[in-house]
Design an enzyme around this catalytic site. Structure first.
Site, PDB file in Angstrom:
ATOM      1  N   PHE A 142       0.865  -1.195   0.000  1.00 27.31           N
ATOM      2  CA  PHE A 142       0.000   0.000   0.000  1.00 27.31           C
ATOM      3  C   PHE A 142       0.892   1.233   0.000  1.00 27.31           C
ATOM      4  O   PHE A 142       1.736   1.404   0.873  1.00 27.31           O
ATOM      5  CB  PHE A 142      -0.910   0.041   1.235  1.00 27.31           C
ATOM      6  CG  PHE A 142      -1.895   1.185   1.160  1.00 27.31           C
ATOM      7  CD1 PHE A 142      -3.101   1.047   0.486  1.00 27.31           C
ATOM      8  CD2 PHE A 142      -1.591   2.417   1.735  1.00 27.31           C
ATOM      9  CE1 PHE A 142      -3.993   2.116   0.388  1.00 27.31           C
ATOM     10  CE2 PHE A 142      -2.475   3.492   1.633  1.00 27.31           C
ATOM     11  CZ  PHE A 142      -3.676   3.331   0.966  1.00 27.31           C
ATOM     12  N   ASP A 227       9.292   2.984   1.418  1.00 21.26           N
ATOM     13  CA  ASP A 227       8.134   3.762   1.859  1.00 21.26           C
ATOM     14  C   ASP A 227       8.006   3.561   3.366  1.00 21.26           C
ATOM     15  O   ASP A 227       7.512   2.538   3.831  1.00 21.26           O
ATOM     16  CB  ASP A 227       6.884   3.273   1.111  1.00 21.26           C
ATOM     17  CG  ASP A 227       5.623   3.996   1.572  1.00 21.26           C
ATOM     18  OD1 ASP A 227       5.665   4.671   2.615  1.00 21.26           O
ATOM     19  OD2 ASP A 227       4.584   3.863   0.887  1.00 21.26           O
ATOM     20  N   LYS A 256       2.682  10.889   7.680  1.00 20.06           N
ATOM     21  CA  LYS A 256       1.897  10.569   8.879  1.00 20.06           C
ATOM     22  C   LYS A 256       2.315  11.402  10.091  1.00 20.06           C
ATOM     23  O   LYS A 256       1.857  12.505  10.268  1.00 20.06           O
ATOM     24  CB  LYS A 256       1.958   9.071   9.164  1.00 20.06           C
ATOM     25  CG  LYS A 256       1.144   8.249   8.133  1.00 20.06           C
ATOM     26  CD  LYS A 256       0.614   6.976   8.742  1.00 20.06           C
ATOM     27  CE  LYS A 256       0.002   6.039   7.717  1.00 20.06           C
ATOM     28  NZ  LYS A 256      -1.375   6.343   7.385  1.00 20.06           N
TER      29      LYS A 256
HETATM   30  C1  LIG Z   1       3.045   2.791   3.691  1.00 18.98           C
HETATM   31  C2  LIG Z   1       2.117   3.887   3.266  1.00 18.98           C
HETATM   32  N1  LIG Z   1       2.433   4.645   2.201  1.00 18.98           N
HETATM   33  C3  LIG Z   1       1.638   5.644   1.795  1.00 18.98           C
HETATM   34  C4  LIG Z   1       0.464   5.921   2.442  1.00 18.98           C
HETATM   35  C5  LIG Z   1      -0.407   7.037   1.960  1.00 18.98           C
HETATM   36  O1  LIG Z   1      -0.374   8.094   2.864  1.00 18.98           O
HETATM   37  P1  LIG Z   1      -1.517   9.216   2.819  1.00 18.98           P
HETATM   38  O2  LIG Z   1      -2.782   8.580   3.255  1.00 18.98           O
HETATM   39  O3  LIG Z   1      -1.017  10.272   3.764  1.00 18.98           O
HETATM   40  O4  LIG Z   1      -1.588   9.700   1.415  1.00 18.98           O
HETATM   41  C6  LIG Z   1       0.099   5.164   3.565  1.00 18.98           C
HETATM   42  C7  LIG Z   1      -1.162   5.432   4.277  1.00 18.98           C
HETATM   43  O5  LIG Z   1      -1.633   4.692   5.089  1.00 18.98           O
HETATM   44  C8  LIG Z   1       0.940   4.114   3.988  1.00 18.98           C
HETATM   45  O6  LIG Z   1       0.634   3.337   5.029  1.00 18.98           O
END
Ligand SMILES: Cc1ncc(COP(=O)(O)O)c(C=O)c1O
Length: 411
Positions: A142, A227, A256
């Protein structure tokens, strides 16, 4: 509505208004959260909850941490916005503090507003640096829901309604170095992976996998992007999850919790990589606003001063041990996973109902897919609050098992 009418707005009005006026893309729980402190939040009726969600990992330092509140108030009175086309001392202060804590060499940053944006930037940067188009992500990943990030996200339910997505972003089985090697072509720019997959069910990779990916990338001259949007900033008991395995990526995505609760995305990269971006290649109006940078600068101070990374490791081990006792007690629990205060309990049933039931018992938890209860509490959570959360899960598991034994689902 007048101010007086607003002050009399009740729970049902709020639920109805949000449902009517806001895009219905969130699976909402019928709880109106009004205030928070540390690892606790209270709803509009005064009911208290232990918050094991941290607003999806955002409130890592606890809700409304006094130092963040002070930093935000002081900066708001001085200067809220300042486009990155000008310089600003709060932005510089934050960038310097960030460069001091990121893994060695990752000290040039692009500032945005969310996790998905930090991934968008990483994808563009990898293409710009390598002049190659292909990004390899993993099944179960994700990375967010904007078009580039969504193209790297795995779940069909998020992707299919929006096809076609960005081309040449493909998925391979996770935790498998042979598949990674086979997937590389002469068009590959980068691997993009979460060091621990969050939404994908709190999946910790086997030892050797991330090191192996690093070696593969070095051999083949391919970039490695981590990520760390969910795992970063102390969540897993090290400042960044990649440090559990001693692996440094070329590009890292953060968001976050970074700004103590305010929206901030950061893509950090090695100097030679980030320098491939030329003026105008990438931008966002809000990049590094003084208000957000003041909060983020303060958030780094709090994280270090309160020793929260060690706390995540210690309390995470305590929490995991307690959840493991539940695994031994309940046959519906398949596995307890995770590192630090990023924990998952895989069960043999759909968790949505269980999440509603723990909320009734004053504990908020998240799901990660259909069968995983996910715990992302603030790092300031107390042992007694962990005990309360575990006890709520224990009784919900018991109810589920009793209901199964009597042949009717627990609802
Ligand atoms: C690993 C990871 N990358 C990217 C995102 C996307 O972040 P955002 O919701 O701030 O766009 C999330 C969101 O949960 C995430 O867990």
């Amino acid at each position: 509505m007048s101010a007086e009418q607003w002050s009399q707005v009740n729970e049902r009005d709020i639920v109805n208004s949000e449902n009517k006026l806001m895009a219905n893309v969130f699976a909402k729980k019928p709880i109106v959260i009004e205030r928070g402190k540390g690892a606790l939040v209270w709803d509009i009726n005064g009911k208290e909850y232990v918050d094991c969600t941290s607003s999806y990992g955002v409130a890592l330092l606890g809700h409304s941490h006094p130092r963040i509140v002070k930093a935000v108030c002081e900066q708001a009175a001085k200067l809220i916005s300042c486009h990155a086309g000008f310089y600003n001392e709060k932005r510089t202060e934050f960038l310097q503090k960030l460069a001091n804590i990121t893994p060695h060499g990752l000290d040039k940053a692009f500032l945005s507003n969310s996790g998905a944006e930090s991934v968008e930037c990483a994808i563009k940067l990898a293409r710009r640096f390598s002049s190659k188009p292909e990004i390899i992500a993993v099944m179960g990943a994700f990375h967010g829901k904007t078009m580039g990030a969504l193209s790297a996200t795995w779940d069909k339910k998020y992707r299919d309604p929006f096809l076609p997505l960005v081309p040449e972003i493909k998925h391979i089985p996770p935790d498998n170095l042979d598949k990674a090697r086979e997937a590389i072509t002469d068009r590959t720019a980068a691997f993009l992976v979460e060091p621990i997959r969050g939404e994908g069910g709190i999946r910790v990779p086997p030892d050797g996998y991330l090191q192996g990916l690093r070696e593969l990338c070095d051999q083949k001259n391919i970039l490695l992007i981590f990520d760390e949007v969910q795992t970063g900033f102390g969540r897993t008991g090290t400042l960044f999850a990649c440090q559990h395995w001693g692996v440094i990526p070329d590009i890292m995505c953060l968001a976050k919790s970074l700004a103590g609760g305010l929206p901030l995305g950061v893509t950090v990269a090695k100097e030679d990589i980030m320098s491939k971006f030329k003026i105008g290649d990438h931008s966002t109006t809000y990049s590094g606003s003084p208000l957000v940078c003041a909060a983020a600068s303060s958030a780094i101070d709090v994280l270090l001063a309160e020793n929260l990374v060690d706390r995540a490791a210690t309390l995470g081990a305590y929490f995991k041990a307690k959840l493991t006792i539940l695994k031994n007690k309940h046959k519906t629990v398949k596995e307890v996973r995770g590192l630090g205060l990023m924990l998952g309990v895989e069960v043999k049933f759909d968790v949505l109902n269980a999440i509603f039931k723990t909320a009734e018992k004053g504990v908020l938890i998240l799901d990660a897919g259909r069968n995983v209860l996910r715990f992302l509490p603030p790092l300031v959570i107390e042992k007694e609050q962990i005990d309360k959360a575990v006890s709520a899960v224990d009784s919900v598991l018991e109810e589920e098992e009793n209901a199964r034994a009597s042949g009717s689902p627990a609802n």
